[in-house]
Design a protein around this motif. Structure first.
Motif, PDB file in Angstrom:
ATOM      1  N   ASP A   1      -0.364  -9.616  -1.566  1.00  0.00           N
ATOM      2  CA  ASP A   1      -0.592  -9.994  -2.954  1.00  0.00           C
ATOM      3  C   ASP A   1       0.702  -9.867  -3.751  1.00  0.00           C
ATOM      4  O   ASP A   1       1.479  -8.923  -3.569  1.00  0.00           O
ATOM      5  CB  ASP A   1      -1.665  -9.096  -3.576  1.00  0.00           C
ATOM      6  N   GLY A   2       0.934 -10.825  -4.644  1.00  0.00           N
ATOM      7  CA  GLY A   2       2.099 -10.764  -5.513  1.00  0.00           C
ATOM      8  C   GLY A   2       3.409 -11.066  -4.834  1.00  0.00           C
ATOM      9  O   GLY A   2       4.472 -10.659  -5.327  1.00  0.00           O
ATOM     10  N   ALA A   3       3.379 -11.756  -3.703  1.00  0.00           N
ATOM     11  CA  ALA A   3       4.611 -12.105  -3.007  1.00  0.00           C
ATOM     12  C   ALA A   3       5.493 -12.981  -3.893  1.00  0.00           C
ATOM     13  O   ALA A   3       4.988 -13.865  -4.594  1.00  0.00           O
ATOM     14  CB  ALA A   3       4.298 -12.835  -1.706  1.00  0.00           C
TER      15      ALA A   3
ATOM     16  N   SER B   1       0.865  -0.977   4.953  1.00  0.00           N
ATOM     17  CA  SER B   1       0.039  -0.447   3.879  1.00  0.00           C
ATOM     18  C   SER B   1       0.918   0.300   2.887  1.00  0.00           C
ATOM     19  O   SER B   1       1.772   1.094   3.277  1.00  0.00           O
ATOM     20  CB  SER B   1      -1.031   0.497   4.448  1.00  0.00           C
ATOM     21  N   HIS B   2       0.711  -0.009   1.597  1.00  0.00           N
ATOM     22  CA  HIS B   2       1.354   0.672   0.479  1.00  0.00           C
ATOM     23  C   HIS B   2       2.838   0.330   0.301  1.00  0.00           C
ATOM     24  O   HIS B   2       3.488   0.861  -0.594  1.00  0.00           O
ATOM     25  CB  HIS B   2       1.205   2.195   0.594  1.00  0.00           C
ATOM     26  N   PHE B   3       3.421  -0.531   1.160  1.00  0.00           N
ATOM     27  CA  PHE B   3       4.818  -0.928   0.978  1.00  0.00           C
ATOM     28  C   PHE B   3       5.072  -2.166   1.837  1.00  0.00           C
ATOM     29  O   PHE B   3       4.276  -2.535   2.691  1.00  0.00           O
ATOM     30  CB  PHE B   3       5.776   0.197   1.402  1.00  0.00           C
ATOM     31  N   GLY B   4       6.196  -2.815   1.605  1.00  0.00           N
ATOM     32  CA  GLY B   4       6.665  -3.873   2.490  1.00  0.00           C
ATOM     33  C   GLY B   4       5.894  -5.169   2.382  1.00  0.00           C
ATOM     34  O   GLY B   4       4.978  -5.340   1.575  1.00  0.00           O
ATOM     35  N   ASN B   5       6.292  -6.116   3.249  1.00  0.00           N
ATOM     36  CA  ASN B   5       5.695  -7.448   3.289  1.00  0.00           C
ATOM     37  C   ASN B   5       4.681  -7.567   4.416  1.00  0.00           C
ATOM     38  O   ASN B   5       4.851  -6.994   5.490  1.00  0.00           O
ATOM     39  CB  ASN B   5       6.784  -8.507   3.499  1.00  0.00           C
ATOM     40  N   ASP B   6       3.619  -8.330   4.156  1.00  0.00           N
ATOM     41  CA  ASP B   6       2.712  -8.775   5.207  1.00  0.00           C
ATOM     42  C   ASP B   6       3.078 -10.228   5.489  1.00  0.00           C
ATOM     43  O   ASP B   6       3.106 -11.051   4.565  1.00  0.00           O
ATOM     44  CB  ASP B   6       1.260  -8.689   4.756  1.00  0.00           C
TER      45      ASP B   6
END
Length: 420
Positions: free
Chosen positions: A49-51, A400-405
């Motif tokens: 979300d929010g990329a 989870s909680h950081f970084g890019n998916d």
């Protein structure tokens, strides 16, 4: 492409050597030239979300010309190498740039139509020692030049390699500037701060030199140990130890052990403080290879290395380095060589990595991440298309909680042609 005064002078000197007659015979006869064509399609879809952008998608054609001379006769042999790089945009667009394939306009952020570099390296050889000055692509535990996109990352500097004693390999040198894989400009070096490494640097600072030294000793056909030192002036100092052991088992079976330890500390403009341990165990039997890896980060920060380079870590893979603060990670890997089925040149690799315990600070939950990679490649072994290669690389990353998916695909066509 920009040709420096140094490069022009060196090319003129090369011409003089070539005209020197018998004294330069080895300089010419031992030389070689290759042209590599690299067609690269890259697609990375961002899933979190929010990329900042939905995807990075580009297609480009690369030309890599490598010319290597031999050495002149005499106690001290003289030679010269040249590297010509050209990248050409085939497809890109607004909102899709930033794949690392193409140089971007600094104002608009969009990919430029083409970019390139001309690099020249002077080299001297005495006995079993070689000194190179100019354009370098070091492949050492302390500094690993990146070559995972269209064009490789290069450096300007000096590198001495000595093999005077049997089994002992010595390296030392200094790097002064770096040209990133999607750039045509040499610039001062900085420190990687991506991910959740908790590495901070003084704003606007960069380094004008990286010093390195190292030695490795091959005790036998089965055992090699090494020590390497690297220091990015003003940012960090790093000491690294490595042990590689190969244990032949039954016929066609072997176990390889690769152990790595690094200790990194700050040097003025950063807060680097890291101890990194890695172990990779690889069991091969016939056409199959099974691997298991473990990696642990300890200290106030994650692992330190020059921005844009690869990291000498067992869990440094296609997307992630699993080198965040306090991260512990493991890896399972499987390789298969289809030559066993009568298809030489065809190979397959898949691996899965998982990391947790990442310290995100400020009372936040511990971070976690995982990555799954698949790599299938084929190189034509004979006939008119010999050396034509095709490779598909796929990766999926979630955190989870950081970084890019993200989900990523790379399709690479390559062809290497020997010019002489």
């Amino acid at each position: 492409m920009h040709r420096s005064p140094f490069a022009r002078s060196l090319l003129l000197a090369t011409g003089g050597l070539a005209a020197a007659g018998p004294a330069a015979a080895d300089f010419l006869s031992d030389g070689k030239g290759t042209l590599e064509l690299r067609n690269f399609y890259f697609n990375r879809d961002f899933r979190q979300d929010g990329a900042p952008q939905a995807k990075a998608e580009e297609w480009a054609q690369g030309f890599l010309l490598r010319l290597e001379s031999g050495y002149t006769e005499g106690t001290i042999g003289v030679g010269v190498d040249a590297l010509g790089l050209l990248g050409v945009k085939l497809d890109s667009g607004a909102g899709r740039s930033g794949s690392g394939l193409l140089k971007r306009d600094r104002e608009t952020g969009e990919a430029q139509d083409e970019y390139g570099e001309l690099g020249v390296t002077a080299k001297l050889r005495a006995s079993k020692s070689t000194l190179k000055v100019g354009t370098l692509q070091p492949k050492l535990p302390s500094v690993l030049a990146n070559d995972s996109r269209l064009l490789p990352q290069t450096f300007q500097g000096v590198h001495l390699n000595s093999r005077e004693l049997d089994g002992l390999n010595l390296d030392a040198g200094r790097l002064r500037r770096v040209n990133q894989r999607d750039s045509s400009d040499y610039e001062e070096m900085t420190l990687t701060t991506l991910g959740a490494k908790n590495i901070s640097v003084r704003s606007g600072t960069s380094s004008d030199h990286f010093d390195f030294a190292g030695l490795s000793y091959q005790w036998s056909d089965r055992l090699t140990t090494a020590y390497h030192y690297g220091a990015l002036d003003g940012f960090y100092r790093q000491h690294s130890l490595n042990l590689v052991h190969l244990w032949p088992l039954a016929e066609g079976h072997a176990l390889k052990t690769d152990l790595r330890y690094s200790d990194s500390s700050h040097d003025g403009s950063s807060n680097v403080d890291n101890r990194a341990f890695g172990a990779m165990f690889t069991y091969s039997f016939g056409a199959h290879t099974l691997g298991a890896g473990y990696q642990a980060m300890r200290g106030d920060t994650g692992f330190a290395y020059i921005n844009g380079t690869d990291a000498a870590l067992v869990n440094f893979v296609q997307i992630g380095d699993f080198a965040n603060k306090d991260e512990t990670s493991w890896q399972l890997r499987y390789d298969y060589d289809f030559a066993a089925l009568g298809l030489p040149g065809l190979s397959f690799m898949t691996r899965y990595l998982s990391g947790d315990g990442i310290d995100l600070g400020a009372g936040r939950p511990e971070g976690k991440e995982w990555e799954r990679d698949t790599d299938i490649g084929y190189v034509v072994q004979s006939g008119p298309l010999k050396n034509l290669g095709i490779r598909w690389r796929n990766a999926t990353v979630r955190s989870s909680h950081f970084g890019n998916d993200l989900d990523e695909n790379r399709l690479i066509l390559s062809y290497s042609l020997a010019l002489w």
